[in-house]
Design a protein around this motif. Structure first.
Motif, mmCIF file in Angstrom:
data_model
loop_
_atom_site.group_PDB
_atom_site.id
_atom_site.type_symbol
_atom_site.label_atom_id
_atom_site.label_comp_id
_atom_site.label_asym_id
_atom_site.label_seq_id
_atom_site.Cartn_x
_atom_site.Cartn_y
_atom_site.Cartn_z
ATOM 1 N N SER A 34 0.614 -1.216 0.159
ATOM 2 C CA SER A 34 -0.033 -0.053 0.094
ATOM 3 C C SER A 34 1.089 1.546 0.253
ATOM 4 O O SER A 34 0.438 2.413 -0.676
ATOM 5 N N PHE A 35 2.050 1.269 0.486
ATOM 6 C CA PHE A 35 2.730 2.359 0.579
ATOM 7 C C PHE A 35 4.170 2.935 -0.956
ATOM 8 O O PHE A 35 4.120 4.007 -1.093
ATOM 9 N N ALA A 36 3.511 1.613 -1.088
ATOM 10 C CA ALA A 36 5.012 1.508 -2.213
ATOM 11 C C ALA A 36 3.597 2.118 -3.577
ATOM 12 O O ALA A 36 4.615 3.240 -4.633
ATOM 13 N N LEU A 37 2.643 2.091 -3.254
ATOM 14 C CA LEU A 37 1.983 2.577 -4.440
ATOM 15 C C LEU A 37 1.648 3.734 -4.275
ATOM 16 O O LEU A 37 1.303 4.948 -5.437
ATOM 17 N N LEU A 38 1.337 4.298 -3.318
ATOM 18 C CA LEU A 38 1.404 5.305 -2.742
ATOM 19 C C LEU A 38 2.065 6.361 -2.627
ATOM 20 O O LEU A 38 1.974 7.344 -3.679
ATOM 21 N N ILE A 39 3.396 5.859 -2.044
ATOM 22 C CA ILE A 39 4.773 6.565 -2.802
ATOM 23 C C ILE A 39 4.759 7.033 -4.663
ATOM 24 O O ILE A 39 5.591 7.898 -4.804
ATOM 25 N N PHE A 40 5.179 5.988 -5.131
ATOM 26 C CA PHE A 40 4.552 5.760 -6.542
ATOM 27 C C PHE A 40 3.830 6.983 -7.182
ATOM 28 O O PHE A 40 4.142 7.362 -7.859
ATOM 29 N N TRP A 41 2.631 6.360 -6.797
ATOM 30 C CA TRP A 41 1.617 7.813 -7.229
ATOM 31 C C TRP A 41 2.174 8.720 -6.505
ATOM 32 O O TRP A 41 2.152 10.345 -7.719
ATOM 33 N N TYR A 42 2.546 9.307 -5.477
ATOM 34 C CA TYR A 42 3.161 11.195 -5.135
ATOM 35 C C TYR A 42 3.776 11.512 -6.386
ATOM 36 O O TYR A 42 4.160 12.593 -6.337
ATOM 37 N N LEU A 43 5.204 10.036 -6.524
ATOM 38 C CA LEU A 43 6.464 10.758 -7.294
ATOM 39 C C LEU A 43 5.869 11.302 -8.656
ATOM 40 O O LEU A 43 6.503 11.949 -9.260
ATOM 41 N N MET A 44 4.522 10.577 -9.081
ATOM 42 C CA MET A 44 5.031 10.781 -10.408
ATOM 43 C C MET A 44 3.621 12.469 -10.223
ATOM 44 O O MET A 44 4.411 12.527 -11.585
ATOM 45 N N CYS A 45 3.031 12.369 -9.880
ATOM 46 C CA CYS A 45 2.311 13.681 -9.575
ATOM 47 C C CYS A 45 3.803 14.735 -9.257
ATOM 48 O O CYS A 45 3.754 16.250 -10.206
ATOM 49 N N VAL A 46 4.332 14.316 -8.200
ATOM 50 C CA VAL A 46 5.890 15.502 -8.419
ATOM 51 C C VAL A 46 5.728 15.746 -9.547
ATOM 52 O O VAL A 46 6.877 17.135 -10.248
ATOM 53 N N ASP A 47 7.024 14.547 -10.068
ATOM 54 C CA ASP A 47 8.237 14.604 -11.221
ATOM 55 C C ASP A 47 7.275 14.337 -12.549
ATOM 56 O O ASP A 47 7.968 15.013 -13.473
ATOM 57 N N GLY A 48 6.043 14.461 -12.768
ATOM 58 C CA GLY A 48 5.532 14.046 -14.291
ATOM 59 C C GLY A 48 4.552 15.049 -14.095
ATOM 60 O O GLY A 48 3.975 15.367 -15.568
ATOM 61 N N LEU A 49 3.916 15.791 -13.326
ATOM 62 C CA LEU A 49 3.353 16.883 -13.959
ATOM 63 C C LEU A 49 3.836 18.202 -13.153
ATOM 64 O O LEU A 49 5.490 18.316 -12.554
ATOM 65 N N SER A 50 3.234 19.716 -13.594
ATOM 66 C CA SER A 50 3.673 21.097 -13.353
ATOM 67 C C SER A 50 2.645 21.599 -12.510
ATOM 68 O O SER A 50 2.206 20.256 -11.448
ATOM 69 N N GLY A 51 3.123 22.538 -11.664
ATOM 70 C CA GLY A 51 2.142 22.818 -10.771
ATOM 71 C C GLY A 51 2.820 23.363 -9.833
ATOM 72 O O GLY A 51 3.186 24.688 -8.692
ATOM 73 N N GLN A 52 4.792 23.282 -9.400
ATOM 74 C CA GLN A 52 5.138 23.441 -8.458
ATOM 75 C C GLN A 52 6.245 24.675 -8.635
ATOM 76 O O GLN A 52 6.029 25.484 -7.888
ATOM 77 N N VAL A 53 6.272 25.434 -9.883
ATOM 78 C CA VAL A 53 6.464 26.559 -10.662
ATOM 79 C C VAL A 53 5.182 27.287 -10.931
ATOM 80 O O VAL A 53 5.093 26.432 -11.648
ATOM 81 N N PRO A 54 5.171 28.483 -9.910
ATOM 82 C CA PRO A 54 3.135 29.644 -11.241
ATOM 83 C C PRO A 54 3.887 29.387 -12.356
ATOM 84 O O PRO A 54 4.314 30.339 -12.660
ATOM 85 N N ASP A 55 2.725 28.964 -13.330
ATOM 86 C CA ASP A 55 2.606 29.699 -14.396
ATOM 87 C C ASP A 55 1.668 30.492 -14.811
ATOM 88 O O ASP A 55 1.089 30.183 -13.710
ATOM 89 N N ALA A 56 1.165 29.965 -16.271
ATOM 90 C CA ALA A 56 -0.467 30.473 -16.345
ATOM 91 C C ALA A 56 -1.745 29.498 -15.742
ATOM 92 O O ALA A 56 -2.263 30.039 -15.854
ATOM 93 N N ALA A 57 -1.091 28.465 -15.875
ATOM 94 C CA ALA A 57 -1.862 27.698 -15.832
ATOM 95 C C ALA A 57 -2.411 27.435 -14.094
ATOM 96 O O ALA A 57 -3.477 27.547 -13.995
ATOM 97 N N VAL A 58 -1.173 27.465 -13.122
ATOM 98 C CA VAL A 58 -1.720 27.163 -11.554
ATOM 99 C C VAL A 58 -2.415 29.257 -11.573
ATOM 100 O O VAL A 58 -3.323 29.118 -11.178
ATOM 101 N N GLU A 59 -2.196 30.059 -12.751
ATOM 102 C CA GLU A 59 -3.128 31.251 -12.245
ATOM 103 C C GLU A 59 -4.437 31.017 -12.516
ATOM 104 O O GLU A 59 -4.814 31.435 -12.127
ATOM 105 N N ARG A 60 -4.462 30.650 -13.929
ATOM 106 C CA ARG A 60 -6.001 30.777 -14.567
ATOM 107 C C ARG A 60 -6.414 29.310 -12.919
ATOM 108 O O ARG A 60 -7.806 30.091 -12.210
ATOM 109 N N LEU A 61 -5.674 28.718 -12.610
ATOM 110 C CA LEU A 61 -6.216 27.392 -11.479
ATOM 111 C C LEU A 61 -6.815 28.423 -10.076
ATOM 112 O O LEU A 61 -7.900 28.632 -9.221
ATOM 113 N N ARG A 62 -5.834 29.428 -9.696
ATOM 114 C CA ARG A 62 -5.988 30.339 -8.499
ATOM 115 C C ARG A 62 -7.105 30.767 -8.263
ATOM 116 O O ARG A 62 -8.005 31.190 -7.502
#
Length: 211
Positions: A34-62
């Protein structure tokens, strides 16, 4: 949820294995998976998706978040911006991975649900004296298999996949965590409603009647 389904399946069809759920090594194995799957999903979000640095998409969402909820969220966004053509190939790979995890989990739950269903039917045919209880268990298994489909798999699959198809997922996203929160309660409600002893216990609590 799949651990719950595995326990239910073993309890009906493989009772000799049920003792493993009280063994520390097996419990640690389930926790580790369970924890391995949780960590894998989290790392996929952190490393594979944007949003950590504010950009136009983040501003629209905000801005949309502020409009709808009156709160300003600066950090913590995970974004799949399908409007950025340069990001589409990478995001498509991420989408396939996310959906594969969801589909594999769903197939595992469905398989265990069907096997449990078959086990209950077999026990029903063998022990005709207990057919009333077995019939209730059969109905309970059916509904308990449908509840996670409605409360977990469909909402999150739609929330992740619909934007890729250029379809709005805002209503689905609003329902995701509400339905997820409802899932454990409805799972218990089904058993309480179907089993006479549980119904009587609840009714006695409501009426404050001594047993």
């Amino acid at each position: 949820m799949n651990i719950h389904f595995l326990y239910r399946y073993w309890n009906i069809s493989r009772p000799k294995l049920i003792h493993l759920f009280s063994r520390t090594p097996f419990i640690m194995l389930l926790i580790s998976i369970s924890f391995a799957l949780l960590i894998f999903w989290y790392l996929m979000c952190v490393d594979g998706l944007s949003g950590q640095v504010p950009d136009a998409a983040v501003e629209r969402l905000r801005a949309e978040f502020m409009r709808r909820f009156g709160r300003n969220k600066t950090h913590g966004w995970f974004v799949m911006d399908w409007n950025d053509e340069s990001e589409v190939p990478r995001l498509f790979i991420m989408l396939l991975i996310f959906d594969s995890i969801i589909i594999c989990s769903f197939l595992m739950a469905s398989t265990l649900g069907v096997l449990t269903f078959i086990g209950v039917r077999r026990a029903w045919k063998i022990s005709l004296a207990k057919n009333h209880v077995q019939a209730k268990l059969l109905i309970a298994v059916t509904f308990q298999t449908l509840v996670p489909v409605v409360c977990v798999y469909i909402p999150f699959f739609g929330c992740i996949t619909l934007p890729y198809l250029r379809m709005s997922a805002s209503r689905v996203a609003d329902l995701c965590f509400f339905l997820t929160a409802c899932f454990p309660a409805w799972d218990a409600v089904i058993i309480i409603v179907l089993m006479t002893d549980y119904r009587n216990a609840i009714w006695s609590l409501i009426r404050r009647k001594k047993p």
